[in-house]
Scaffold this motif. Structure first.
Motif, PDB file in Angstrom:
ATOM      1  N   HIS A 265       0.832  -1.209   0.000  1.00 41.61           N
ATOM      2  CA  HIS A 265       0.000   0.000   0.000  1.00 41.61           C
ATOM      3  C   HIS A 265       0.866   1.257   0.000  1.00 41.61           C
ATOM      4  O   HIS A 265       0.490   2.280  -0.577  1.00 41.61           O
TER       5      HIS A 265
ATOM      6  N   GLY B  47       1.631   2.025  -3.510  1.00 43.03           N
ATOM      7  CA  GLY B  47       0.505   2.657  -4.177  1.00 43.03           C
ATOM      8  C   GLY B  47       0.390   4.125  -3.843  1.00 43.03           C
ATOM      9  O   GLY B  47       0.082   4.964  -4.710  1.00 43.03           O
ATOM     10  N   ARG B  48       0.639   4.455  -2.593  1.00 46.73           N
ATOM     11  CA  ARG B  48       0.577   5.856  -2.191  1.00 46.73           C
ATOM     12  C   ARG B  48       1.716   6.658  -2.809  1.00 46.73           C
ATOM     13  O   ARG B  48       1.557   7.821  -3.163  1.00 46.73           O
TER      14      ARG B  48
ATOM     15  N   VAL C  65       0.684   7.782  -6.208  1.00 40.17           N
ATOM     16  CA  VAL C  65      -0.220   8.930  -6.209  1.00 40.17           C
ATOM     17  C   VAL C  65       0.548  10.215  -5.921  1.00 40.17           C
ATOM     18  O   VAL C  65       0.303  11.263  -6.540  1.00 40.17           O
TER      19      VAL C  65
ATOM     20  N   TRP D  67      -7.482  12.443  -4.930  1.00 44.04           N
ATOM     21  CA  TRP D  67      -7.089  11.036  -4.749  1.00 44.04           C
ATOM     22  C   TRP D  67      -6.012  10.929  -3.675  1.00 44.04           C
ATOM     23  O   TRP D  67      -6.081  10.077  -2.787  1.00 44.04           O
ATOM     24  N   LYS D  68      -5.016  11.817  -3.753  1.00 47.94           N
ATOM     25  CA  LYS D  68      -3.960  11.830  -2.740  1.00 47.94           C
ATOM     26  C   LYS D  68      -4.531  12.095  -1.352  1.00 47.94           C
ATOM     27  O   LYS D  68      -4.234  11.383  -0.384  1.00 47.94           O
TER      28      LYS D  68
ATOM     29  N   LEU E 123      -6.376   9.046   0.109  1.00 49.16           N
ATOM     30  CA  LEU E 123      -5.525   7.955   0.588  1.00 49.16           C
ATOM     31  C   LEU E 123      -4.789   8.326   1.864  1.00 49.16           C
ATOM     32  O   LEU E 123      -4.620   7.496   2.763  1.00 49.16           O
TER      33      LEU E 123
ATOM     34  N   ASP F 235      -5.138   2.125  -3.242  1.00 45.74           N
ATOM     35  CA  ASP F 235      -5.056   3.239  -4.193  1.00 45.74           C
ATOM     36  C   ASP F 235      -5.991   3.043  -5.383  1.00 45.74           C
ATOM     37  O   ASP F 235      -6.657   3.985  -5.824  1.00 45.74           O
TER      38      ASP F 235
END
Length: 627
Positions: free
Chosen positions: A186, A189-190, A193, A277-278, A281, A289
């Motif tokens: 994860h 994924g962050r 972003v 989106w950022k 999360l 994400d």
């Protein structure tokens, strides 16, 4: 900036979303996880490091996350206007530049961009070979406007000395493989972003890619066909929505949009989506994400932007979104299982190794089966040489009767028994086994299904990836020799067709024709009946194999005409027990019937159990592999 950093640091606490196969099924029924997303890693011990963002230019984001691109920091290392060609390594006598000279800057991105487009991927050292494959496919296509983000300094140094354009993401991540659904997964994924949010204010178009995909055709002319799109995204769609190279029909796409391949333009709607989106999360470390992206863009779906382009309004009603066609921007199902592009007579642009099993090793093996993975020359000249065989499958097992559990397992078990013998002979002769093509009558998924997914172009029977039946990661795992006997290396079924196969391997070949002992020229002898051909008795023992084939230890390839009745068994019973223990770990499950649990275990020694039939475990106590 401290508040933003704290928010980022909280992101690493994310807990694995993938709990059990059944939890996945239940969630999938509700939220379109009918389709699987990038399962790319295996767990690591250290997952509590905070997310560092030193690869972001310091003035780029203020504490409230507002873009301040007017004061972009510049690299401390002077850069020449003439870029060194990719793959041209720096002189070995030169020194490694200081780490801070690898920071992501507007200057770096604009230097590497072409026609205002930059292509980016990122990863850690565990994916070095996959990243090199990604880069080589692009450079072979004549595409050089790319950058690779390094999440650890080991990868950064390795890429730098190979001449790959690389920047430091400052993540200080472990160099090990990471597990799908883990906090480290994860975190990655962050980071993606955050990276999108960092690059878009530079004013360039961004083609963002996961490392576990390869480019098969230059995508930039295709993307340029849709200049009005704010975002173009790939998807997990498995049924065709169009039969040509137009954008997917957004009204027919029922699967999740996949964030492993997507193209962003630096427009206000795209920048707004990236920021929200950022923020989403960083505010909730339980959100994956990809799920977050889908939740946002699905706030509004439609109407169409026009009658021709295939673009539609999404997110806040202002974002112009397009979905890349599933047939040529392929996911792991449309490419490896359906071969949709072949059936539609189209040229694929990309393949993303989703819809697969056995972790990262499964991804590598699929790319190797498709002959799109780049291995070093030594991969094609294994110590001890290679063993292969021509599989024998009766037509009735492939085509007769209905495609159901019974016919599928009959077909697989018939092939499995031959592979078991081949593994044994490879072990005895200390050779690398080139796996045969594997045929299936039923698809493998993560949820109950009728054999193949309705609406797809899956043919029955079909040539299925090895990881549909075999646990490729276990086949390549370093099991203790004392307990499991010697390792048995493998190669993909397409190995001998690979253009990278060395000439000295092609020219060193022995065909072994199995025969009935006592028939003409059929003796346990190393005397060949004609050059390059040896007639060899069926039902041969371990000692007979060792004795005869010791004379051919310098031959690169030994190919048996069949594995039917080829091997009588091990003479050394201790070694046999270790071999059995090893190969029992090699097979996986088929999934799934409409039952809890719904999976059925494959059994390497199914033929030793009278009346064996494929059936899911009936009790929790029965739910374990057959070993």
């Amino acid at each position: 900036m401290g508040g933003w950093r704290n928010a980022v640091q909280e992101a690493v606490g994310s807990r694995p979303l993938f709990l059990t196969i059944y939890a996945t099924v239940l969630v999938g029924i509700m939220v379109s996880s009918f389709y699987v997303f990038s399962a790319i890693y295996s767990p690591v011990a250290s997952t509590t490091r905070s997310v560092s963002s030193s690869w972001l230019p310091t003035p780029l984001l203020s504490q409230n996350g507002v873009s301040r691109s007017s004061n972009i920091s510049q690299s401390s290392q002077p850069r020449s206007n003439k870029l060194r060609p990719i793959w041209e390594a720096p002189p070995r006598t030169s020194k490694m530049p200081r780490l801070k000279s690898f920071r992501l800057t507007k200057e770096l991105v604009r230097q590497r961009a072409k026609d205002n487009v930059i292509i980016v991927t990122f990863g850690n050292f565990a994916f070095m070979d996959i990243i090199l494959t990604w880069v080589k496919h692009l450079t072979d296509l004549g595409v050089s406007n790319l950058l690779v983000g390094a999440m650890d300094t080991k990868l950064l140094k390795a890429l730098y000395w190979k001449g790959i354009p690389v920047f430091d993401m400052g993540s200080r991540m472990s160099t090990d493989d990471v597990g799908w659904g883990t906090p480290t997964f994860h975190k990655m994924g962050r980071e993606k972003v955050l990276l999108i949010n960092a690059i878009l204010p530079f004013g360039v178009e961004l083609l963002m890619c996961d490392t576990d995909m390869v480019w098969l055709k230059d995508p930039l002319p295709y993307l340029a066909r849709y200049p009005d799109a704010d975002v173009l995204t790939s998807s997990d769609q498995v049924a065709p929505t169009v039969i040509d190279d137009r954008l997917a029909d957004w009204k027919l796409v029922g699967a999740a949009y996949n964030v492993g391949i997507f193209h962003w333009r630096p427009t206000q709607p795209a920048i707004k989506l990236a920021k929200e989106w950022k923020d989403l999360l960083l505010a909730d470390d339980n959100i994956w994400d990809q799920n977050g992206f889908n939740d946002l863009v699905h706030k509004q779906i439609g109407p169409a932007v026009d009658d021709e382009s295939g673009l539609f309004y999404a997110y806040d009603g202002n974002l112009k979104l397009g979905i890349l066609p599933e047939s040529i921007f392929c996911n792991g199902h449309t490419y490896f299982v359906q071969a949709m592009y072949q059936q539609l007579r189209l040229e694929p642009y990309a393949v993303h190794t989703t819809f697969q099993y056995a972790g990262t090793e499964g991804k590598r093996h699929r790319l190797r089966e498709a002959m799109v993975f780049y291995d070093p020359p030594e991969y094609y000249d294994a110590p001890g040489g290679f063993l292969s065989f021509k599989p024998s499958i009766p037509k009735r097992l492939l085509f007769d009767g209905k495609h159901n559990l019974g016919s599928h397992f009959s077909l697989i078990n018939y092939q499995m028994k031959q592979i078991r013998s081949a593994l044994a002979i490879a072990s005895v002769l200390n050779r690398t086994l080139v796996m045969p093509p594997l045929w299936c009558r039923l698809d493998r998924l993560w949820f109950p299904h009728p054999g193949v997914l309705v609406g797809t172009m899956t043919r029955q029977p079909f040539l299925c990836p090895l990881d549909h039946v075999f646990e490729v990661n276990n086949m390549l795992k370093d099991f203790p020799v004392e307990e499991f006997g010697p390792a048995i290396d493998i190669r993909e079924y397409s190995f001998f067709n690979n253009p990278s196969l060395l000439q000295q391997v092609k020219e060193s070949w022995l065909d072994v024709q199995l025969c009935k002992e006592g028939s003409k020229d059929c003796h346990a002898s190393s005397n060949t009946s004609q050059p390059g051909l040896l007639r060899f008795p069926k039902h041969s023992s371990e000692e007979m194999l060792k004795t005869v084939f010791s004379s051919f230890k310098d031959v690169k390839v030994i190919q048996f005409s069949s594995m039917q009745d080829a091997f009588l068994g091990f003479t050394d019973k201790t070694r046999e027990e270790k071999f059995r223990k090893r190969v029992k770990q090699y097979v996986g499950i088929w999934c799934c019937v409409d039952h809890i649990p719904g999976h059925i275990y494959y059994d390497m020694y199914w033929d030793e159990k009278p009346g064996w039939k494929p059936a899911p475990p009936q009790t929790p106590e029965d739910d374990h592999p057959p070993w």
